[in-house]
Design a protein around this motif. Structure first.
Motif, short mmCIF file in Angstrom:
data_model
loop_
_atom_site.label_atom_id
_atom_site.label_comp_id
_atom_site.label_asym_id
_atom_site.label_seq_id
_atom_site.Cartn_x
_atom_site.Cartn_y
_atom_site.Cartn_z
N MET A 48 17.13 126.76 88.82
CA MET A 48 16.15 126.54 87.76
C MET A 48 14.81 127.14 88.15
O MET A 48 14.35 126.97 89.28
N LYS A 49 14.16 127.83 87.19
CA LYS A 49 12.87 128.46 87.42
C LYS A 49 11.78 127.76 86.61
O LYS A 49 12.06 126.97 85.71
N ILE A 50 10.54 128.09 86.93
CA ILE A 50 9.40 127.60 86.17
C ILE A 50 8.88 128.75 85.30
O ILE A 50 8.69 129.87 85.78
N HIS A 51 8.65 128.47 84.04
CA HIS A 51 8.19 129.50 83.11
C HIS A 51 6.77 129.94 83.43
O HIS A 51 5.93 129.12 83.82
N LYS A 52 6.50 131.20 83.23
CA LYS A 52 5.18 131.76 83.55
C LYS A 52 4.06 131.12 82.74
O LYS A 52 2.91 131.07 83.17
N GLU A 53 4.40 130.60 81.53
CA GLU A 53 3.37 129.96 80.70
C GLU A 53 2.89 128.66 81.33
O GLU A 53 1.87 128.11 80.91
N GLY A 54 3.62 128.16 82.31
CA GLY A 54 3.23 126.90 82.92
C GLY A 54 2.42 127.02 84.19
O GLY A 54 1.93 126.01 84.72
N TYR A 55 2.26 128.24 84.70
CA TYR A 55 1.59 128.41 86.00
C TYR A 55 0.19 127.78 86.02
O TYR A 55 -0.17 127.03 86.93
N ALA A 56 -0.63 128.09 85.01
CA ALA A 56 -2.01 127.58 84.98
C ALA A 56 -2.02 126.07 84.82
O ALA A 56 -2.77 125.37 85.52
N SER A 57 -1.20 125.55 83.91
CA SER A 57 -1.16 124.11 83.66
C SER A 57 -0.70 123.36 84.91
O SER A 57 -1.26 122.29 85.25
N ILE A 58 0.29 123.91 85.60
CA ILE A 58 0.81 123.25 86.79
C ILE A 58 -0.23 123.27 87.91
O ILE A 58 -0.43 122.27 88.61
N PHE A 59 -0.91 124.40 88.07
CA PHE A 59 -1.95 124.49 89.11
C PHE A 59 -3.06 123.48 88.87
O PHE A 59 -3.48 122.76 89.79
N ILE A 60 -3.54 123.40 87.62
CA ILE A 60 -4.60 122.44 87.28
C ILE A 60 -4.11 121.02 87.52
O ILE A 60 -4.85 120.17 88.05
N SER A 61 -2.86 120.75 87.14
CA SER A 61 -2.30 119.40 87.31
C SER A 61 -2.22 119.01 88.78
O SER A 61 -2.54 117.88 89.16
N ILE A 62 -1.81 119.95 89.62
CA ILE A 62 -1.71 119.67 91.06
C ILE A 62 -3.08 119.37 91.64
O ILE A 62 -3.25 118.43 92.43
N VAL A 63 -4.09 120.15 91.24
CA VAL A 63 -5.46 119.93 91.73
C VAL A 63 -5.97 118.56 91.30
O VAL A 63 -6.53 117.80 92.10
N VAL A 64 -5.76 118.22 90.01
CA VAL A 64 -6.23 116.93 89.49
C VAL A 64 -5.53 115.77 90.20
O VAL A 64 -6.16 114.79 90.61
N VAL A 65 -4.21 115.88 90.35
CA VAL A 65 -3.45 114.82 91.03
C VAL A 65 -3.91 114.67 92.47
O VAL A 65 -4.04 113.54 92.98
N ALA A 66 -4.15 115.79 93.15
CA ALA A 66 -4.60 115.73 94.54
C ALA A 66 -5.95 115.04 94.66
O ALA A 66 -6.17 114.20 95.54
N ILE A 67 -6.87 115.38 93.74
CA ILE A 67 -8.20 114.77 93.78
C ILE A 67 -8.12 113.26 93.51
O ILE A 67 -8.73 112.45 94.21
#
Length: 218
Positions: A1-20
């Motif tokens: 299973m792959k991650i769609h390219k349209e999700g890269y930005a959303s996933i990056f922002i989500s990871i940063v927010v969750v980490a903070i």
């Protein structure tokens, strides 16, 4: 299973927010309220997993055939009825609508092979995707395909949560059935306007898979 390219930005922002959130919780909440800190950690990780799963592209064996129409998306068939076309076509068409919940795979695929005759974005409202007027009033992107002299229109329709429609097609493109046509973020629906003599092979409330389930023949 792959991650769609349209999700890269959303996933990056989500990871940063969750980490903070989790770092702040670790230093300022957990020492005094360990149970609350654990709850925050679990909730944020569950949300992150949900966002990751939303942009997933599962491996599938797509349907093949010259006269078949495959589902352009995952979801549930909510409409099968004769309607007066409101765009491109001047006549009546057979409408098949598929509702996509936030839990569905949101990649949209070409339902047939052929030539793209028309590709048009329409701004609009954000009514819930199952509302009857969402097909004509909501933000949407319409594409017309032609195969062996027959034409169909496919609408990507935004819902109450979906506020970004992506479409990769333009008039003149030669496309193959099952290949990506676009992506809709966070819940929506897809309508197909088909010739009246199309043989429909699905029923209301049936679950379908994009590029796999055969909707009918024309």
């Amino acid at each position: 299973m792959k991650i769609h390219k349209e999700g890269y930005a959303s996933i990056f922002i989500s990871i940063v927010v969750v980490a903070i959130i989790n770092l702040l919780t670790l230093f300022f909440v957990s020492p005094a309220y360990p149970v609350l800190g654990s709850i925050v950690t679990v909730i944020t990780l569950v949300l992150l997993i949900f966002i990751l799963s939303f942009f997933r592209i599962p491996k599938r064996i797509h349907a093949e055939g010259e006269d078949i129409i495959v589902a352009p998306c995952d979801g549930t068939v909510v409409v099968i009825e004769e309607v007066q076309a409101d765009e491109y076509f001047p006549d009546k068409r057979l409408q098949v609508s598929i509702f996509m919940s936030p839990l569905n795979v949101h990649v949209n695929r070409n339902p047939v092979s052929g030539e793209v005759l028309y590709s048009q974005y329409h701004p609009g409202k954000y009514l819930v995707a199952w509302h009857p007027k969402s097909s004509t009033d909501n933000e949407r992107h319409s594409v017309v395909y032609r195969q062996n002299g027959k034409e169909m229109l496919v609408k990507q329709i935004a819902g109450a949560l979906a506020k970004r429609i992506v479409n990769y097609l333009k008039p003149g493109d030669q496309v193959k059935m099952g290949e990506e046509m676009g992506f809709i973020k966070f819940g929506s629906r897809v309508d197909l306007l088909l010739p009246l003599d199309t043989e429909i092979d699905v029923k209301i409330n049936q679950k379908v898979k994009g590029g796999v389930t055969v909707l009918g023949k024309w």
